[in-house]
Write a protein that holds these residues in place. Structure first.
Motif, PDB file in Angstrom:
ATOM      1  N   ILE A   3     -27.541  29.916  13.671  1.00  0.00           N
ATOM      2  CA  ILE A   3     -27.713  28.816  12.722  1.00  0.00           C
ATOM      3  C   ILE A   3     -26.662  28.896  11.616  1.00  0.00           C
ATOM      4  O   ILE A   3     -26.091  27.879  11.215  1.00  0.00           O
ATOM      5  CB  ILE A   3     -29.145  28.851  12.125  1.00  0.00           C
ATOM      6  CG1 ILE A   3     -30.211  28.736  13.215  1.00  0.00           C
ATOM      7  CG2 ILE A   3     -29.318  27.766  11.081  1.00  0.00           C
ATOM      8  CD1 ILE A   3     -30.200  27.440  13.970  1.00  0.00           C
ATOM      9  N   GLU A  80     -30.181  28.275   6.158  1.00  0.00           N
ATOM     10  CA  GLU A  80     -30.635  29.026   7.330  1.00  0.00           C
ATOM     11  C   GLU A  80     -32.154  29.058   7.459  1.00  0.00           C
ATOM     12  O   GLU A  80     -32.677  29.324   8.535  1.00  0.00           O
ATOM     13  CB  GLU A  80     -30.138  30.469   7.260  1.00  0.00           C
ATOM     14  CG  GLU A  80     -28.661  30.632   7.455  1.00  0.00           C
ATOM     15  CD  GLU A  80     -28.285  32.090   7.396  1.00  0.00           C
ATOM     16  OE1 GLU A  80     -27.886  32.615   8.442  1.00  0.00           O
ATOM     17  OE2 GLU A  80     -28.417  32.689   6.312  1.00  0.00           O
ATOM     18  N   ASN A  82     -36.203  27.958   7.503  1.00  0.00           N
ATOM     19  CA  ASN A  82     -37.069  26.952   8.124  1.00  0.00           C
ATOM     20  C   ASN A  82     -36.614  26.498   9.509  1.00  0.00           C
ATOM     21  O   ASN A  82     -36.869  25.372   9.909  1.00  0.00           O
ATOM     22  CB  ASN A  82     -37.239  25.734   7.210  1.00  0.00           C
ATOM     23  CG  ASN A  82     -37.885  26.105   5.895  1.00  0.00           C
ATOM     24  OD1 ASN A  82     -38.723  27.004   5.839  1.00  0.00           O
ATOM     25  ND2 ASN A  82     -37.471  25.446   4.835  1.00  0.00           N
ATOM     26  N   PHE A  83     -35.946  27.358  10.231  1.00  0.00           N
ATOM     27  CA  PHE A  83     -35.624  27.088  11.624  1.00  0.00           C
ATOM     28  C   PHE A  83     -36.523  27.958  12.486  1.00  0.00           C
ATOM     29  O   PHE A  83     -36.692  29.141  12.231  1.00  0.00           O
ATOM     30  CB  PHE A  83     -34.148  27.398  11.932  1.00  0.00           C
ATOM     31  CG  PHE A  83     -33.208  26.337  11.450  1.00  0.00           C
ATOM     32  CD1 PHE A  83     -32.966  25.218  12.221  1.00  0.00           C
ATOM     33  CD2 PHE A  83     -32.573  26.458  10.221  1.00  0.00           C
ATOM     34  CE1 PHE A  83     -32.099  24.232  11.776  1.00  0.00           C
ATOM     35  CE2 PHE A  83     -31.705  25.486   9.777  1.00  0.00           C
ATOM     36  CZ  PHE A  83     -31.466  24.370  10.554  1.00  0.00           C
ATOM     37  N   THR A  84     -37.079  27.375  13.517  1.00  0.00           N
ATOM     38  CA  THR A  84     -38.000  28.130  14.371  1.00  0.00           C
ATOM     39  C   THR A  84     -37.248  29.070  15.311  1.00  0.00           C
ATOM     40  O   THR A  84     -37.767  30.112  15.681  1.00  0.00           O
ATOM     41  CB  THR A  84     -38.869  27.178  15.210  1.00  0.00           C
ATOM     42  OG1 THR A  84     -38.021  26.319  15.971  1.00  0.00           O
ATOM     43  CG2 THR A  84     -39.769  26.354  14.299  1.00  0.00           C
ATOM     44  N   GLU A  85     -36.034  28.705  15.679  1.00  0.00           N
ATOM     45  CA  GLU A  85     -35.245  29.551  16.567  1.00  0.00           C
ATOM     46  C   GLU A  85     -34.081  30.161  15.795  1.00  0.00           C
ATOM     47  O   GLU A  85     -33.587  29.582  14.839  1.00  0.00           O
ATOM     48  CB  GLU A  85     -34.728  28.737  17.752  1.00  0.00           C
ATOM     49  CG  GLU A  85     -35.840  28.199  18.625  1.00  0.00           C
ATOM     50  CD  GLU A  85     -35.301  27.450  19.831  1.00  0.00           C
ATOM     51  OE1 GLU A  85     -34.120  27.652  20.169  1.00  0.00           O
ATOM     52  OE2 GLU A  85     -36.054  26.682  20.411  1.00  0.00           O
ATOM     53  N   ILE A  88     -28.698  28.536  18.383  1.00  0.00           N
ATOM     54  CA  ILE A  88     -28.489  27.246  19.033  1.00  0.00           C
ATOM     55  C   ILE A  88     -27.670  27.557  20.273  1.00  0.00           C
ATOM     56  O   ILE A  88     -26.626  28.192  20.196  1.00  0.00           O
ATOM     57  CB  ILE A  88     -27.721  26.271  18.108  1.00  0.00           C
ATOM     58  CG1 ILE A  88     -28.502  26.014  16.826  1.00  0.00           C
ATOM     59  CG2 ILE A  88     -27.432  24.973  18.830  1.00  0.00           C
ATOM     60  CD1 ILE A  88     -27.736  25.204  15.811  1.00  0.00           C
TER      61      ILE A  88
END
Length: 168
Positions: A3, A80, A82-85, A88
């Motif tokens: 990310i 960076e 609050n991304f679940t993964e 990418i």
């Protein structure tokens, strides 16, 4: 691709776009001076010069932050989070994406400035005046340099990418 790498690439692309757009300040400044019709006093001149230099300073500051301090922006804006993964899934290097973006910007600049340049050049030849007497000389020179910059970006994308990555 992580990310953080994605955000780094995106911010550097924004920085390049800002760099290419800041070049338009100079002919706008000269156009402003031509509208004074010889009635320029010291106060107006100081105001115009201060606005020009403050605009250039702000542009250079933004360009420096977006091109060379991208990690600082990512940390301050918490891009960076609050991304679940964590990743990418793209199988491209960041330098490859940046090179492609530079080449696309070069093409856009070239395609954008060619019609304006030839239109002003045609107008110049129709008036049959000297270059110093032509009202839009600064815009003619501006579009000429914009064509050169677009061409150089198209042909030297990898070199510019190496320089940007080396400096950051």
């Amino acid at each position: 691709m992580q990310i953080k790498t994605f955000w780094t690439i995106l911010l550097k692309i924004i920085g390049l776009w800002t760099l290419l757009n800041c070049i338009s300040i100079i002919p706008q400044f000269f156009t402003t001076l031509s509208f004074t019709n010889g009635n320029l006093n010291i106060e107006s001149l100081l105001l115009i010069w201060s606005m020009l230099f403050s605009s250039i300073f702000i542009y250079l500051l933004i360009i420096r932050v977006f091109l060379f301090k991208t990690n600082w922006i990512i940390e301050k804006l918490k891009l960076e989070n609050n991304f679940t993964e964590e990743r990418i899934d793209l199988n491209l290097k960041s330098s490859t994406v940046l090179t492609i973006a530079i080449i696309i910007f070069g093409g856009i600049i070239l395609v954008d400035s060619l019609p304006s340049f030839f239109s002003r050049l045609f107008d110049f030849f129709q008036q049959k005046s000297l270059l110093k007497d032509y009202n839009d000389t600064s815009w003619l020179i501006y579009y000429f340099f914009k064509i050169i910059i677009g061409y150089l970006l198209l042909t030297n994308g990898k070199k510019l990418t190496k320089y940007i990555e080396k400096e950051s």
